[in-house]
Write a protein that holds these residues in place. Structure first.
Motif, PDB file in Angstrom:
ATOM      1  N   LEU A 161       0.843  -1.207   0.000  1.00 10.76           N
ATOM      2  CA  LEU A 161       0.000   0.000   0.000  1.00 10.76           C
ATOM      3  C   LEU A 161       0.874   1.250   0.000  1.00 10.76           C
ATOM      4  CD1 LEU A 161      -2.896  -0.807   2.503  1.00 10.76           C
ATOM      5  CD2 LEU A 161      -2.910  -0.909   0.017  1.00 10.76           C
ATOM      6  N   LYS A 162       1.884   1.246   0.862  1.00 15.15           N
ATOM      7  CA  LYS A 162       2.746   2.422   0.952  1.00 15.15           C
ATOM      8  C   LYS A 162       3.529   2.617  -0.351  1.00 15.15           C
ATOM      9  CE  LYS A 162       4.625   1.286   4.903  1.00 15.15           C
ATOM     10  NZ  LYS A 162       5.506   1.322   6.071  1.00 15.15           N
ATOM     11  N   ALA A 163       3.903   1.489  -0.965  1.00 18.96           N
ATOM     12  CA  ALA A 163       4.634   1.591  -2.234  1.00 18.96           C
ATOM     13  C   ALA A 163       3.765   2.249  -3.294  1.00 18.96           C
ATOM     14  CB  ALA A 163       5.073   0.197  -2.688  1.00 18.96           C
ATOM     15  N   VAL A 164       2.501   1.840  -3.335  1.00 22.51           N
ATOM     16  CA  VAL A 164       1.575   2.449  -4.293  1.00 22.51           C
ATOM     17  C   VAL A 164       1.447   3.940  -4.004  1.00 22.51           C
ATOM     18  CG1 VAL A 164      -0.811   2.508  -5.088  1.00 22.51           C
ATOM     19  CG2 VAL A 164       0.312   0.312  -4.688  1.00 22.51           C
ATOM     20  N   GLY A 165       1.404   4.275  -2.711  1.00 21.45           N
ATOM     21  CA  GLY A 165       1.277   5.680  -2.334  1.00 21.45           C
ATOM     22  C   GLY A 165       2.497   6.484  -2.718  1.00 21.45           C
ATOM     23  N   SER A 166       3.676   5.887  -2.592  1.00 23.98           N
ATOM     24  CA  SER A 166       4.905   6.625  -2.893  1.00 23.98           C
ATOM     25  C   SER A 166       5.083   6.835  -4.385  1.00 23.98           C
ATOM     26  CB  SER A 166       6.115   5.867  -2.354  1.00 23.98           C
ATOM     27  OG  SER A 166       5.973   5.659  -0.987  1.00 23.98           O
ATOM     28  N   ASN A 167       4.870   5.782  -5.137  1.00 24.07           N
ATOM     29  CA  ASN A 167       5.017   5.917  -6.590  1.00 24.07           C
ATOM     30  C   ASN A 167       4.260   4.802  -7.281  1.00 24.07           C
ATOM     31  OD1 ASN A 167       5.819   5.936  -9.279  1.00 24.07           O
ATOM     32  ND2 ASN A 167       7.803   6.855  -8.752  1.00 24.07           N
ATOM     33  N   ARG A 168       3.136   5.177  -7.840  1.00 26.99           N
ATOM     34  CA  ARG A 168       2.227   4.197  -8.412  1.00 26.99           C
ATOM     35  C   ARG A 168       2.910   3.411  -9.543  1.00 26.99           C
ATOM     36  NH1 ARG A 168      -3.752   6.147 -10.268  1.00 26.99           N
ATOM     37  NH2 ARG A 168      -4.403   4.131 -11.063  1.00 26.99           N
ATOM     38  N   ASP A 169       3.619   4.104 -10.394  1.00 30.32           N
ATOM     39  CA  ASP A 169       4.240   3.456 -11.550  1.00 30.32           C
ATOM     40  C   ASP A 169       5.338   2.494 -11.123  1.00 30.32           C
ATOM     41  OD1 ASP A 169       2.578   4.832 -13.258  1.00 30.32           O
ATOM     42  OD2 ASP A 169       3.914   6.568 -13.271  1.00 30.32           O
ATOM     43  N   ALA A 170       6.139   2.963 -10.175  1.00 27.92           N
ATOM     44  CA  ALA A 170       7.214   2.101  -9.689  1.00 27.92           C
ATOM     45  C   ALA A 170       6.639   0.850  -9.049  1.00 27.92           C
ATOM     46  CB  ALA A 170       8.075   2.860  -8.673  1.00 27.92           C
ATOM     47  N   ALA A 171       5.539   1.036  -8.300  1.00 24.57           N
ATOM     48  CA  ALA A 171       4.910  -0.105  -7.645  1.00 24.57           C
ATOM     49  C   ALA A 171       4.405  -1.101  -8.679  1.00 24.57           C
ATOM     50  CB  ALA A 171       3.760   0.380  -6.760  1.00 24.57           C
ATOM     51  N   LEU A 172       3.798  -0.567  -9.721  1.00 23.42           N
ATOM     52  CA  LEU A 172       3.275  -1.424 -10.787  1.00 23.42           C
ATOM     53  C   LEU A 172       4.422  -2.203 -11.422  1.00 23.42           C
ATOM     54  CD1 LEU A 172       0.601  -2.000 -12.276  1.00 23.42           C
ATOM     55  CD2 LEU A 172       1.284  -0.301 -13.966  1.00 23.42           C
ATOM     56  N   PHE A 173       5.493  -1.490 -11.665  1.00 20.91           N
ATOM     57  CA  PHE A 173       6.669  -2.086 -12.292  1.00 20.91           C
ATOM     58  C   PHE A 173       7.258  -3.184 -11.412  1.00 20.91           C
ATOM     59  CE2 PHE A 173      11.179  -2.088 -13.510  1.00 20.91           C
ATOM     60  CZ  PHE A 173      11.018  -2.397 -14.861  1.00 20.91           C
TER      61      PHE A 173
END
Lengths: 357, 352
Positions: free
Chosen positions: B218-230
């Motif tokens: 969740l926090k990763a998505v919050g920090s950077n959605r694209d990076a999290a997706l990647f």
């Protein structure tokens, strides 16, 4: 930064000493009268304002200290909290306008036996709806039928002929009594002053709420279209809808009227150049009753434990002292009849017998 | 010495500045600010009853604050806590009034109903965001009004009281979150079992965010959605779940407020606590413990302002203004941070 903060603090402190010096210490002997407002503001042109004006009058005439508090919500907890605030601040006399305080007062009257409470338009009730007026509480009701009578009389005298109507909120006693009194007032004018004003059954409508503004507008429009000249709206927000309809019709040249309720609603009905569609208002003298209770307390005659009804005999009801839309003759007759009510020469029934219910 | 975290320092600076601004306002209307603050804090703390009411007011704020903070950690701005709270309150009240169950089970069912109702209300903006990229600010605000009108219709139609049509019937004592031993302990205050829910939620959310993979995602998505997706995180799932949990938390706030602090639900009112939750989350730096502190502080201001008004004539709006000012200073905390940095650096340079 640090220095700035300390300079600021110092400044505040210095200023506090200067301004604070003027603080008036409360005289322990004067009665402190508090009020807690119902939903809405102190200048609501209705219950809150009416009550507060009475209390302020008492401050001027009787030298009591006054203050009002506005609760932050409409829950029992919010009401209780504000009354406790007043109590803890040394207030021993609290006026609360409106039946929404019923359960809060029920709790308060048990908790503080040295606090006098005046509850307007309701009585203390437990959560199971059991009524119990504590020994330091006074519950006050009003003779709505007498108020409605005077308004009906004034309306009929001013219009002389034609149809008039009634819009009520919920079908509950205080609203019904306005209706029954209004019809009796019209009848009285017809039989004693030669007017020919009619109230027909399809022009007496209870909308079913006090809040539905558009519905009030709708009902008023229907009535005006049927040829009704004046509507007595005892319906809170629904009445505001009726007032809005009348204002827009009056602005386009139609001759339509509203009879206001509870307080002088003249200002509410102003549509152009200071002209208002409020013919007169069927008032409950909320301020007078608050004043009377404060006076009674100062004289050591506070009628704790009782349920009082304010009517013509104790100036508890009436129409406004000034009615720009009524002729002087009409006003004179209405105030004469009010005097007759006080002596009992004119009696108004508070039931629907023989009337449109 | 352990370094004080920046967030705490900034929150304290914001609070201090807010209080100073309030003091200036009190001066401007000719009142003594020391007297004002004295009675403001006394009003919230001077006896058990007042402490109890302060905590009762804070309880709701803790839960709405957690709701906003939690969504924010996933990069979502939940303006809909008010509506989610309202629906939660409606669900709890409905169960409390209409479902005959023994008290312990009933309370559990009420609380669960509130959580589910709030979660449902939160899930809609979450779904819209995940599937159609509808901005959650717009969606949650609209859901607030849908909740408002649902309650407006539902309460008079199914839960109407004997006399009042603008609020529901009063909950019987058996289905209230108020419990005699707490009420007696705090001399009739409106403190209720919602407090235990709130504390449990602080612990759970803290654990979830800091100690689980799910929280990390969740926090990763919050920090950077694209990076999290990647990185292989299911971003859409995270967004929906985050909103569901945020909604559930706000729903719990509804249970604690409408079936604990209050004994019935009013129509035509969007609970202000939902919006105050945003302020709580901001001041608390979106951290569960920060939320607790901020909620207690705001609860204190709310609880004390009436007494301040009664004692000094300082209008209660002053304390609302203080809250607003604090929010303002928190929102601009970046600037405060820079100012602090500047001061520190200058000191070092001059350091004698």
């Amino acid at each position: 930064m640090k220095r700035m903060v300390s300079v600021l603090v110092l400044l505040i402190f210095a200023a506090a000493c200067v301004f604070g010096a003027g603080q008036r210490e409360a005289d322990p002997d004067t009665l402190r009268v508090g009020m807690v407002t119902d939903a809405g503001t102190i200048d609501d042109k209705s219950f809150n304002q009416g009550t507060w004006e009475g209390i302020r009058q008492a401050q001027q005439d009787l030298g009591v200290q006054t203050r009002y508090l506005r609760p932050s919500g409409e829950t029992e907890a919010d009401y209780v909290a504000e009354i406790v605030n007043l109590y803890d601040a040394g207030y021993r006399f609290v006026v609360t306008p409106g039946f929404k305080f019923e359960t809060a007062i029920y709790i308060i009257q048990q908790r503080y036996d040295d606090l006098k409470v005046v509850l307007l338009d309701g009585e203390p009730r437990s959560q199971d709806y059991e009524s119990h007026v504590g020994p330091n509480t006074v519950a006050i009701y009003y003779a709505e039928h007498e108020s409605g009578f005077l308004a009906g009389l004034a309306t009929a005298l001013q219009l002389k002929s034609g149809a008039v109507g009634f819009i009520g909120g919920m079908e509950i006693p205080p609203v019904q009594k306005f209706n029954w009194g209004f019809q009796q007032g019209v009848d009285y004018a017809n039989s004693n002053h030669g007017t020919n004003v009619t109230v027909s059954a399809n022009n007496v409508i209870y909308q079913g709420s006090f809040t539905d503004v558009p519905a009030g507008q709708q009902i008023a429009a229907t009535m005006y279209d049927r040829g009704v000249k004046a509507i007595f709206a005892a319906a809170g927000g629904v009445g505001i809808g009726a007032i809005n309809e009348a204002k827009s019709r009056a602005a386009s040249g139609e001759e339509v009227w509203i009879v206001g309720v509870d307080v002088d609603q003249y200002e509410e009905g102003v549509y152009a150049d200071g002209k208002s569609i409020i013919l007169t208002s069927a008032m409950k003298e909320i301020g007078n009753s608050a004043y009377a209770m404060i006076e009674a307390e100062l004289n050591g005659e506070f009628p704790g434990g009782s349920i009082l009804t304010f009517d013509a005999t104790n100036d508890g009801i009436g129409i406004p002292a000034e009615n720009p839309n009524l002729s002087a003759d009409v006003e004179r007759v209405v105030f004469e009849v009010l005097e007759k009510m006080k002596t009992g020469e004119v009696a108004v029934q508070d039931s629907s017998a023989g009337l449109i219910p | 010495m352990k370094r004080i975290p920046d967030a705490l320092l900034m929150a304290m600076a914001a609070v201090l500045l807010g209080l100073i601004a309030g003091a200036l306002l009190m001066l401007a209307i000719g009142s003594n600010p020391f007297e004002g603050y004295y009675y403001l804090f006394r009003g919230g703390l001077m006896n058990m009853q007042r402490v109890g009411n302060t905590i009762a007011l804070s309880t709701t704020l803790i839960l709405t604050g957690l709701s906003v903070a939690f969504a924010f950690r996933t990069g979502l701005f939940n303006i809909g806590a008010a509506g989610q709270m309202l629906i939660g309150g409606l669900c709890a009240t409905t169960v409390g009034l209409l479902v005959p169950l023994p008290r312990p089970i009933l309370l559990v069912v009420m609380v669960l109903a509130a959580m589910l109702g709030g979660a449902l209300w939160g899930s809609v903006p979450g779904l819209l965001k995940a599937k159609f990229n509808v901005h959650e600010v717009v969606a949650t605000i609209m859901m607030n009004w849908i909740a408002y009108w649902v309650v407006y219709y539902f309460v008079p139609a199914y839960l109407k009281g004997q006399f009042l049509e603008t609020e529901s019937r009063v909950l019987p004592a058996a289905s209230s979150l108020r419990t005699p031993w707490l009420t007696d302990l705090f001399n009739g205050a409106y403190l209720n079992m919602g407090l235990f829910i709130a504390i449990a939620m602080i612990i759970i959310i803290r654990f979830l965010l800091n100690r689980t993979t799910f929280g990390y995602e969740l926090k990763a998505v919050g920090s950077n959605r694209d990076a999290a997706l990647f990185a292989g995180i299911q971003v859409n799932r995270s967004i929906i779940l985050s909103m569901v949990i945020a909604g559930g938390l706000a729903g719990l706030a509804g249970a604690s407020f409408y079936t604990g602090y209050s004994a019935n639900i009013q129509i035509g009112v969007l609970p202000i606590q939902g919006f105050d939750g945003i302020a709580v989350a901001l001041l608390g730096a979106n951290n569960p413990l920060g939320v607790l502190g901020a909620a207690l502080f705001f609860g204190l201001l709310h609880a004390g302002k009436g007494f301040m008004n009664a004692m000094t004539g300082i209008p209660p709006e002053i304390s609302d203004t203080i809250i607003a000012t604090i929010i303002y200073f928190t929102a601009t905390s970046l600037l405060i941070g820079r100012a602090l940095d500047y001061v520190v650096r200058r000191k070092k340079k001059g350091g004698k």
